[in-house]
Scaffold this active site. Structure first.
Site, mmCIF file in Angstrom:
data_model
loop_
_atom_site.group_PDB
_atom_site.id
_atom_site.type_symbol
_atom_site.label_atom_id
_atom_site.label_comp_id
_atom_site.label_asym_id
_atom_site.label_seq_id
_atom_site.Cartn_x
_atom_site.Cartn_y
_atom_site.Cartn_z
ATOM 1 N N GLY A 217 0.766 -1.250 0.000
ATOM 2 C CA GLY A 217 0.000 0.000 0.000
ATOM 3 C C GLY A 217 0.791 1.291 0.000
ATOM 4 N N GLY A 218 1.345 1.636 1.156
ATOM 5 C CA GLY A 218 1.986 2.938 1.304
ATOM 6 C C GLY A 218 3.157 3.152 0.348
ATOM 7 N N LYS A 225 0.707 8.495 0.429
ATOM 8 C CA LYS A 225 1.817 9.111 1.152
ATOM 9 C C LYS A 225 2.749 9.840 0.183
ATOM 10 C CE LYS A 225 -0.018 8.130 4.844
ATOM 11 N NZ LYS A 225 0.046 7.109 5.838
ATOM 12 N N SER A 267 1.585 6.792 12.331
ATOM 13 C CA SER A 267 1.010 5.590 11.721
ATOM 14 C C SER A 267 0.627 4.566 12.781
ATOM 15 C CB SER A 267 2.019 4.974 10.760
ATOM 16 O OG SER A 267 2.348 5.921 9.774
ATOM 17 N N ALA A 268 -0.553 3.998 12.605
ATOM 18 C CA ALA A 268 -1.086 2.982 13.523
ATOM 19 C C ALA A 268 -1.175 3.476 14.966
ATOM 20 C CB ALA A 268 -0.278 1.682 13.437
ATOM 21 N N GLY A 270 -4.067 5.481 15.881
ATOM 22 C CA GLY A 270 -5.453 5.754 16.237
ATOM 23 C C GLY A 270 -6.226 6.777 15.424
ATOM 24 N N ASN A 384 0.249 -5.450 10.473
ATOM 25 C CA ASN A 384 -0.033 -4.302 9.591
ATOM 26 C C ASN A 384 -0.965 -4.712 8.450
ATOM 27 O OD1 ASN A 384 0.235 -1.541 8.817
ATOM 28 N ND2 ASN A 384 1.731 -2.136 7.238
ATOM 29 N N ARG A 386 -4.334 -4.734 6.359
ATOM 30 C CA ARG A 386 -5.113 -3.514 6.070
ATOM 31 C C ARG A 386 -6.421 -3.837 5.355
ATOM 32 N NH1 ARG A 386 -2.894 1.759 7.681
ATOM 33 N NH2 ARG A 386 -0.959 1.105 8.703
ATOM 34 N N ARG A 417 1.940 7.657 20.783
ATOM 35 C CA ARG A 417 1.770 6.439 21.562
ATOM 36 C C ARG A 417 2.876 6.435 22.607
ATOM 37 N NH1 ARG A 417 -0.285 1.060 20.307
ATOM 38 N NH2 ARG A 417 -1.195 1.826 18.374
ATOM 39 N N GLY A 511 -14.237 4.741 21.933
ATOM 40 C CA GLY A 511 -15.401 5.607 22.142
ATOM 41 C C GLY A 511 -15.249 6.546 23.334
HETATM 42 P P1 GTP Z 1 -2.368 4.636 9.850
HETATM 43 O O1 GTP Z 1 -3.427 4.143 8.922
HETATM 44 O O2 GTP Z 1 -1.182 3.713 9.910
HETATM 45 O O3 GTP Z 1 -1.948 6.043 9.598
HETATM 46 O O4 GTP Z 1 -2.945 4.481 11.349
HETATM 47 P P2 GTP Z 1 -4.068 5.204 12.225
HETATM 48 O O5 GTP Z 1 -3.460 6.343 12.945
HETATM 49 O O6 GTP Z 1 -5.298 5.458 11.433
HETATM 50 O O7 GTP Z 1 -4.351 4.079 13.341
HETATM 51 P P3 GTP Z 1 -5.662 3.214 13.662
HETATM 52 O O8 GTP Z 1 -6.844 4.044 14.037
HETATM 53 O O9 GTP Z 1 -5.852 2.246 12.559
HETATM 54 O O10 GTP Z 1 -5.201 2.445 14.972
HETATM 55 C C1 GTP Z 1 -4.055 1.645 15.015
HETATM 56 C C2 GTP Z 1 -4.062 0.722 16.217
HETATM 57 O O11 GTP Z 1 -4.224 1.454 17.414
HETATM 58 C C3 GTP Z 1 -5.178 -0.302 16.155
HETATM 59 O O12 GTP Z 1 -4.666 -1.554 16.527
HETATM 60 C C4 GTP Z 1 -6.160 0.201 17.169
HETATM 61 O O13 GTP Z 1 -6.881 -0.858 17.739
HETATM 62 C C5 GTP Z 1 -5.301 0.937 18.180
HETATM 63 N N1 GTP Z 1 -6.041 2.062 18.797
HETATM 64 C C6 GTP Z 1 -6.721 3.034 18.153
HETATM 65 N N2 GTP Z 1 -7.308 3.890 19.024
HETATM 66 C C7 GTP Z 1 -6.982 3.449 20.251
HETATM 67 C C8 GTP Z 1 -7.288 3.910 21.583
HETATM 68 O O14 GTP Z 1 -7.981 4.896 21.799
HETATM 69 N N3 GTP Z 1 -6.746 3.194 22.610
HETATM 70 C C9 GTP Z 1 -5.967 2.093 22.407
HETATM 71 N N4 GTP Z 1 -5.484 1.454 23.467
HETATM 72 N N5 GTP Z 1 -5.678 1.618 21.172
HETATM 73 C C10 GTP Z 1 -6.171 2.288 20.114
HETATM 74 C C1 SPV Z 2 0.586 4.778 7.408
HETATM 75 O O1 SPV Z 2 1.528 3.964 7.488
HETATM 76 O O2 SPV Z 2 0.615 5.893 7.988
HETATM 77 C C2 SPV Z 2 -0.623 4.448 6.627
HETATM 78 C C3 SPV Z 2 -0.599 3.235 5.817
HETATM 79 O O3 SPV Z 2 -1.580 5.202 6.624
HETATM 80 S S1 SPV Z 2 0.308 3.472 4.349
HETATM 81 O O4 SPV Z 2 -0.617 3.895 3.300
HETATM 82 O O5 SPV Z 2 0.889 2.198 4.019
HETATM 83 O O6 SPV Z 2 1.314 4.481 4.529
HETATM 84 MN MN MN Z 3 -1.195 7.051 7.791
#
Ligand code: GTP
Ligand code: SPV
Ligand code: MN
Length: 603
Positions: A217-218, A225, A267-268, A270, A384, A386, A417, A511
């Site tokens: 993807g990315g 990106k 990334s990842a 939340g 990771n 998706r 984080r 939530g």
């Molecule tokens: P990219 O797509 O990589 O940019 O990531 P993103 O920032 O959109 O992250 P995403 O919302 O997909 O969350 C990534 C991970 O963090 C997942 O495994 C979620 O379950 C966890 N996560 C998201 N929000 C929370 C939260 O409020 N608390 C906790 N403990 N985990 C969370």
């Molecule tokens: C990230 O890594 O921040 C993402 C997924 O949103 S990717 O499109 O692979 O970069």
């Molecule tokens: Mn991202």
């Protein structure tokens, strides 16, 4: 599973959507001469084309069709196990000088890089179909909207681009026939998907991207990106707007008052989850709507406020941890017309991943295609893995998502984080202090990029891997943007990930983050209380609406909102070390902010 597919022979009526613009045609033919594909498939983005390509992808083993009765329009793709995330060390910014790329980017000389890539691309598409994918980023009528073309030999990329962008004939129509009409030139080839020949290269001066050796993807959805952040951030600096790694959400109170908020989490960390959150029961009447889950393009409106559009058309979201408990809106969205990558396959033709609702299946096929049972040591889904889903599937899609002018932003939130140090939420004293909070952000690394996971690193504005130019100039650009706004958004910092001494998350998140958002919104209306600390304004427990919150003790709330002097001395040193690593690029204002923070902490 096959990732590299042989040439396809489309029936008449498909694959012939040649654009009228001669500059596009000339460039495509140059790439054709270089890569020597068996044929060219000019995409039009139609449903008929999509159906045909899905069929071909299944026939050739690039996709697995899931049980269509349970998951209509859903498919599974498995990437090569060596190709599951972004590769920062092989992502290059090819500006004329190293100085322009700055201390945080991997730089390479443009001429040398073109020559290296041309060597790799020579004959690379022999026996394959070369797809030409026209797309628009942003609401098509937005002054920020951009046209791109991605040439690719991956059918998976074509199918993903139709979800993630406004793909098809409308893009060629928007570009028109003018020879000097601006468009992004993207070239992608899987080559042999060999990590030794994996390069994601950006040529900001040429509005050009070349990506080879990956199917992830990315690295390969060049709209995302590569264009919407790295190239766009470079353009935004020149043109006076912002391209950011931010979600955009709407929050409407029971009395109908609406605010929009943009939030940068790495990334990842939340963004997708926050952008789709469902408020807890106690917040009956509050509504959250999604404008975007990953990228925001923001410009100053006529009224002096900051306005944001989402350049994308879909969500490329982290699958593990997604459930009806954590993110019901995402679960509903991915019930149909979704392209899954690297999740597990059940014997009933369904999908499974760690953290999904209900018990795991007794047996499944893991993301690598191997037999899996709950007793297996390996993960069923890659951390990771998706989903790619059209934003139209989101039950809480904001009504203004296609508004050409974007939505007015009341608050900007930075967050990382962090298992310690960072309180649940605090507010910056002013814009400059807010820029400092963004610039010094840090976060534990995740599976979204290859390399170690869980290591704290500085990730300014969540843009470390995505800023297409010198980070010092980027900070300067942010500093200059505030004073241009007559009504700037307030800036906040959040941390959903603080842990107790046993290593357990102190805050339930998801939530329940509504409680923090409510405090932020109230602050924007001048309503919520806080105590002033050395690091910023932090709510006291009584300033947060915690009614109905279960499983969190008053002691834990205190801990979540605390500023620990020892941790902050360490943090201060970490921030200083980061700025030193960027010297002499760090703006004076930010060095002064660091000094002031040190003084406040000493008091
Ligand atoms: P990219 O797509 O990589 O940019 O990531 P993103 O920032 O959109 O992250 P995403 O919302 O997909 O969350 C990534 C991970 O963090 C997942 O495994 C979620 O379950 C966890 N996560 C998201 N929000 C929370 C939260 O409020 N608390 C906790 N403990 N985990 C969370
Ligand atoms: C990230 O890594 O921040 C993402 C997924 O949103 S990717 O499109 O692979 O970069
Ligand atoms: Mn991202």
């Amino acid at each position: 599973m096959e990732n590299i597919a042989p040439a396809i022979s489309p029936p008449t009526g498909l694959g012939g959507n040649k654009p009228a613009n001669k500059a596009v045609l000339d460039w495509v033919h140059e790439v054709e001469s270089l890569t020597a594909p068996a044929n060219i498939f000019w995409c039009d983005g139609s449903a008929a084309e999509n159906d045909y390509l899905l069929g071909e992808a299944c026939r050739m083993g690039v996709l697995i069709k899931l049980d269509q009765a349970k998951a209509p329009g859903c498919y599974l793709h498995r990437s090569k196990p060596n190709d599951v995330a972004r590769v920062e060390q092989f992502t290059l910014i090819c500006t004329p000088t190293k100085e322009e790329a700055g201390p945080t980017n991997h730089w390479a000389d443009p001429a040398e890089t073109y020559s290296k890539l041309h060597g790799l691309l020579k004959g690379a598409m022999r026996g394959r179909t070369m797809f030409v994918v026209p797309y628009i980023m942003g609401p098509p009528e937005s002054p920020l909207a951009k046209v791109g073309y991605e040439i690719t030999d991956s059918i998976y990329v074509v199918l993903s681009m139709r979800i993630m962008t406004r793909m098809g004939a409308q893009a060629s129509k928007k570009l028109g026939e003018k020879l000097d009409a601006e468009f992004n030139r993207g070239v992608h080839s899987l080559l042999e998907i060999d990590p030794e020949h994996r390069w994601i290269c950006h040529f900001p001066q040429d509005n050009t991207i070349i990506s080879v050796g990956s199917g992830y993807g990315g690295n390969v959805l060049l709209s995302k990106k590569c264009l919407a952040l790295r190239i766009a951030s470079y353009l935004a600096k020149q043109q006076g707007w912002l391209a950011e790694h931010m979600l955009i959400l709407g929050v409407e109170s029971p009395d109908g008052k609406k605010h929009y908020v943009a939030a940068a989490f790495p990334s990842a960390c939340g963004k997708t989850n926050f952008a789709m959150l469902i408020p807890p029961e106690h917040f009956a009447g509050w509504k959250i709507t999604t404008v975007g889950d990953d990228i925001a393009w923001m410009q100053i409106g006529k009224d002096g406020r900051l306005y944001a559009v989402n350049p994308e058309n879909g969500y490329f979201g982290v699958v593990p941890g997604t459930s009806y408990r954590s993110n019901p809106n995402a679960m509903q969205a991915i019930e149909h017309d979704t392209l899954f990558t690297n999740v597990a396959l059940t014997s009933e033709g369904g999908v499974w991943w760690e953290g999904k609702d209900g018990p795991p299946p007794n047996e499944a096929t893991d993301w690598k295609g191997n037999p899996w049972t709950p007793a297996s040591k390996e993960k069923a889904a890659h951390p990771n893995s998706r989903f790619a889903v059209p934003m139209q599937n989101n039950p809480v899609l904001d009504a203004e998502v296609n508004n050409r002018d974007g939505v007015p932003i009341s608050a900007i939130i930075f967050g990382g984080r962090r298992s310690d140090t960072m309180p649940l939420v605090f507010r910056a004293f002013d814009w400059e202090h807010g820029v400092y909070l963004g610039a010094t952000m840090a976060s534990e690394t995740t599976a979204a990029a290859t390399g170690a996971v869980g290591k704290v690193r500085r990730d300014p504005m969540a843009m470390l891997p995505f800023c297409g130019y010198n980070i010092g100039d980027y900070f300067q650009h942010w500093l200059k943007t505030g004073p241009r706004l007559t009504n700037p958004p307030l800036i906040f910092h959040v941390n959903w990930f603080r842990k107790d001494a046993e290593g357990k998350y102190l805050w339930p998140g998801f939530g329940e983050n509504m409680r923090v958002l409510k405090w932020i919104i109230d602050r924007c209306e001048g309503k919520s209380g806080a105590r002033k600390t050395a690091i910023g304004c932090i709510p006291r427990p009584e300033d947060l609406d915690l009614e109905g919150l279960e499983g969190v003790t008053p002691g834990q709330i205190e801990e979540l909102l605390s500023v620990e002097p020892e941790e902050w001395q360490k943090e201060l040193a970490g921030q200083a070390e980061f700025f030193e690593s960027l010297a002499p690029n760090v703006p004076e204002e930010l060095l002064a902010q660091h000094q002031k923070l040190a003084e406040r902490l000493d008091r």
